[in-house]
Scaffold this motif. Structure first.
Motif, PDB file in Angstrom:
ATOM      1  N   ASN A   4      -8.310 -27.776   6.941  1.00 15.77           N
ATOM      2  CA  ASN A   4      -8.325 -29.794   7.456  1.00 15.77           C
ATOM      3  C   ASN A   4      -8.884 -30.955   6.400  1.00 15.77           C
ATOM      4  O   ASN A   4      -9.990 -31.369   6.745  1.00 15.77           O
ATOM      5  CB  ASN A   4      -9.326 -29.802   8.334  1.00 15.77           C
ATOM      6  CG  ASN A   4      -9.246 -28.797   9.653  1.00 15.77           C
ATOM      7  OD1 ASN A   4      -7.926 -29.093  10.210  1.00 15.77           O
ATOM      8  ND2 ASN A   4     -10.045 -27.923   9.905  1.00 15.77           N
ATOM      9  N   GLN A   5      -7.299 -30.738   5.211  1.00 16.78           N
ATOM     10  CA  GLN A   5      -7.944 -31.560   4.694  1.00 16.78           C
ATOM     11  C   GLN A   5      -6.997 -32.704   4.915  1.00 16.78           C
ATOM     12  O   GLN A   5      -6.575 -33.111   5.502  1.00 16.78           O
ATOM     13  CB  GLN A   5      -6.720 -31.024   3.230  1.00 16.78           C
ATOM     14  CG  GLN A   5      -7.409 -29.753   2.568  1.00 16.78           C
ATOM     15  CD  GLN A   5      -6.460 -29.158   1.341  1.00 16.78           C
ATOM     16  OE1 GLN A   5      -5.931 -30.264   0.817  1.00 16.78           O
ATOM     17  NE2 GLN A   5      -5.962 -28.211   1.348  1.00 16.78           N
ATOM     18  N   SER A   6      -8.460 -34.105   4.295  1.00 11.59           N
ATOM     19  CA  SER A   6      -7.782 -35.325   4.652  1.00 11.59           C
ATOM     20  C   SER A   6      -8.525 -35.901   3.629  1.00 11.59           C
ATOM     21  O   SER A   6      -8.960 -35.833   2.752  1.00 11.59           O
ATOM     22  CB  SER A   6      -8.787 -35.458   5.842  1.00 11.59           C
ATOM     23  OG  SER A   6     -10.378 -34.950   5.606  1.00 11.59           O
ATOM     24  N   GLU A  65     -10.941 -38.016   4.014  1.00 13.67           N
ATOM     25  CA  GLU A  65     -12.232 -37.548   3.873  1.00 13.67           C
ATOM     26  C   GLU A  65     -13.333 -37.323   3.480  1.00 13.67           C
ATOM     27  O   GLU A  65     -14.667 -36.491   2.299  1.00 13.67           O
ATOM     28  CB  GLU A  65     -13.455 -38.454   5.287  1.00 13.67           C
ATOM     29  CG  GLU A  65     -13.393 -39.440   5.887  1.00 13.67           C
ATOM     30  CD  GLU A  65     -12.030 -39.719   6.240  1.00 13.67           C
ATOM     31  OE1 GLU A  65     -11.102 -38.262   7.050  1.00 13.67           O
ATOM     32  OE2 GLU A  65     -11.078 -40.965   6.796  1.00 13.67           O
ATOM     33  N   ARG A  66     -12.133 -35.697   3.147  1.00  6.66           N
ATOM     34  CA  ARG A  66     -12.907 -34.363   2.561  1.00  6.66           C
ATOM     35  C   ARG A  66     -11.430 -33.455   2.422  1.00  6.66           C
ATOM     36  O   ARG A  66     -10.977 -32.704   2.773  1.00  6.66           O
ATOM     37  CB  ARG A  66     -12.920 -33.219   3.933  1.00  6.66           C
ATOM     38  CG  ARG A  66     -14.027 -33.502   4.668  1.00  6.66           C
ATOM     39  CD  ARG A  66     -15.356 -33.093   6.074  1.00  6.66           C
ATOM     40  NE  ARG A  66     -15.495 -31.657   4.753  1.00  6.66           N
ATOM     41  CZ  ARG A  66     -16.641 -31.189   3.771  1.00  6.66           C
ATOM     42  NH1 ARG A  66     -17.211 -32.361   3.975  1.00  6.66           N
ATOM     43  NH2 ARG A  66     -17.078 -29.778   3.482  1.00  6.66           N
ATOM     44  N   GLY A  97     -10.935 -30.116   2.438  1.00 10.39           N
ATOM     45  CA  GLY A  97     -11.175 -29.542   3.479  1.00 10.39           C
ATOM     46  C   GLY A  97     -12.782 -29.394   3.729  1.00 10.39           C
ATOM     47  O   GLY A  97     -13.749 -29.549   3.198  1.00 10.39           O
ATOM     48  N   HIS A  98     -12.662 -28.143   4.402  1.00  8.68           N
ATOM     49  CA  HIS A  98     -13.854 -28.181   4.902  1.00  8.68           C
ATOM     50  C   HIS A  98     -14.666 -27.329   3.882  1.00  8.68           C
ATOM     51  O   HIS A  98     -16.567 -26.789   3.843  1.00  8.68           O
ATOM     52  CB  HIS A  98     -14.046 -26.407   5.723  1.00  8.68           C
ATOM     53  CG  HIS A  98     -14.233 -25.376   5.631  1.00  8.68           C
ATOM     54  ND1 HIS A  98     -12.972 -25.133   5.317  1.00  8.68           N
ATOM     55  CD2 HIS A  98     -14.458 -24.056   5.501  1.00  8.68           C
ATOM     56  CE1 HIS A  98     -12.983 -23.511   4.641  1.00  8.68           C
ATOM     57  NE2 HIS A  98     -13.849 -23.046   4.983  1.00  8.68           N
ATOM     58  N   ASP A 130     -16.673 -27.713   0.181  1.00 10.07           N
ATOM     59  CA  ASP A 130     -17.114 -27.841  -0.494  1.00 10.07           C
ATOM     60  C   ASP A 130     -17.349 -28.140  -1.997  1.00 10.07           C
ATOM     61  O   ASP A 130     -17.441 -27.418  -2.917  1.00 10.07           O
ATOM     62  CB  ASP A 130     -19.691 -27.741  -0.549  1.00 10.07           C
ATOM     63  CG  ASP A 130     -20.069 -28.676  -1.362  1.00 10.07           C
ATOM     64  OD1 ASP A 130     -19.795 -29.741  -1.858  1.00 10.07           O
ATOM     65  OD2 ASP A 130     -21.061 -28.605  -0.938  1.00 10.07           O
ATOM     66  N   TRP A 175      -6.529 -39.245  -6.493  1.00  7.05           N
ATOM     67  CA  TRP A 175      -7.772 -39.440  -6.338  1.00  7.05           C
ATOM     68  C   TRP A 175      -8.837 -40.102  -7.376  1.00  7.05           C
ATOM     69  O   TRP A 175      -9.537 -40.489  -7.542  1.00  7.05           O
ATOM     70  CB  TRP A 175      -7.880 -38.916  -6.056  1.00  7.05           C
ATOM     71  CG  TRP A 175      -8.232 -37.492  -4.572  1.00  7.05           C
ATOM     72  CD1 TRP A 175      -6.747 -36.789  -5.405  1.00  7.05           C
ATOM     73  CD2 TRP A 175      -7.940 -38.177  -3.524  1.00  7.05           C
ATOM     74  NE1 TRP A 175      -6.073 -36.653  -3.495  1.00  7.05           N
ATOM     75  CE2 TRP A 175      -6.935 -37.127  -3.240  1.00  7.05           C
ATOM     76  CE3 TRP A 175      -9.629 -38.518  -2.924  1.00  7.05           C
ATOM     77  CZ2 TRP A 175      -7.418 -37.014  -1.430  1.00  7.05           C
ATOM     78  CZ3 TRP A 175      -9.244 -38.362  -1.545  1.00  7.05           C
ATOM     79  CH2 TRP A 175      -8.793 -37.703  -0.586  1.00  7.05           C
TER      80      TRP A 175
END
Lengths: 214, 214
Positions: free
Chosen positions: B22-24, B26-27, B30-31, B33, B96
């Motif tokens: 779930n890369q996005s 905001e993240r 993904g999940h 860190d 980024w």
């Protein structure tokens, strides 16, 4: 940007000697076998004197390839430059490294016996009779914002350590004993009051010792 | 002089994932860190985004300082460049990395959706829809005799490994488990038929994996 004084790829025996006894033209490292002490570096892909292709690209190669990285000048002792001791009998001697020395920067040779500077390819050797901090000031100017390498031998490194001028040290400790010669330390622990230490064993048999200021 | 294709400072979890699920925007990982996966690099003196002085100068620092060493171009996957998938909704996204990207060379972004090149500071991004060996040919030309970095992510590295174009890999394996995401390998042993491997544990907790061709 701070300009560091860095010891790099300095090789010592397990008992702390950078060279053996009775150094001479025929035996620049005295009774020590330089082949055994430098084998770890000679096996790497980035070793500057490599004549055949190939070579290892493991951890030892990071050290050989970092040798010139952001270095703008070298300081070395006269006994690294030459097998002669005392006054120069002639000025014919131009170092051990042939017409293409591996430094590619100004090199400041510490000596009580000054002689004219000369240039081989992109390396210029200067001869200077001064205390460590004066030599460091000259080398820093010549390095044009880059770091300065402290090339050894052991006595020269000790002199700069005593003057508290050394910022980082990389020392490769070989698993051979020499029993005598030119000594860097009794034990790496001598430096722990002033430096952090990480030790990194390599499959080649040497243990890389990395010091940086606390 | 041979120009190598090098993977450098690519971080994976202990179970082989370069990013989580779930890369996005905001993240980006993904999940996963990213702080935990990249902490080893962020602690070093040579980390390019360092804002405070200091930082470690042990073995991890050799890897951060080697990042730009003799690199003339980078190849990256579109998912490293951007959180967007599919056709570009706009061309406003410029990566980024802000106005000073850490690459300092041409960067070739592999994508099915080409768009015009643009330059930020000394980094130019090109967008190219081609197979790995065609991209490698372009990057090699742009690198002006230097090596080419393969920047990831995991799927892009696998694509170039499948095409047998990768010469060296440095992968930093973190002691965290992700359980899913973008996978580089099931195990580093998958590469042993084609590559030498040295593993170097660091006091920071990561284990550096160094591969080079047999």
């Amino acid at each position: 940007m701070n300009q560091l004084l860095r010891v790099q790829n300095f090789c010592v025996s397990s008992d702390g000697y950078g060279a053996g006894e009775n150094q001479s033209f025929e035996r620049p490292f005295g009774h020590a076998d330089p082949g055994a002490m430098f084998a770890w570096a000679g096996a790497t892909a980035s070793w500057p004197n490599r004549t055949d292709p190939g070579g290892t690209r493991g951890i030892d190669d990071y050290f050989t390839r970092d040798f010139t990285n952001n270095i703008g000048a070298e300081i070395m002792g006269r006994n690294k430059f030459s097998p002669h001791r005392g006054p120069w009998e002639s000025e014919e001697w131009q170092g051990w490294w042939g017409s293409e020395p591996p430094f590619h920067t100004p090199v400041f040779v510490l000596t009580h016996y000054e002689r004219p500077s000369f240039t081989l390819s992109d390396t210029t050797f200067h001869f200077i009779n001064a205390d460590p901090s004066s030599v460091m000031a000259k080398a820093r100017d010549a390095a044009n914002g880059k770091d300065v390498r402290l090339g050894g031998g052991a006595a020269t490194i000790r002199e700069f350590l005593d003057a508290d001028l050394v910022d980082t040290l990389h020392v490769a400790v070989s698993p051979i004993q020499l029993g005598g010669g030119s000594r860097l330390w009794e034990s790496p622990e001598e430096l722990l009051d002033r430096y952090h230490l990480e030790t990194v064993p390599s499959p080649s048999g040497v243990t890389h010792h990395l010091f940086w200021r606390r």
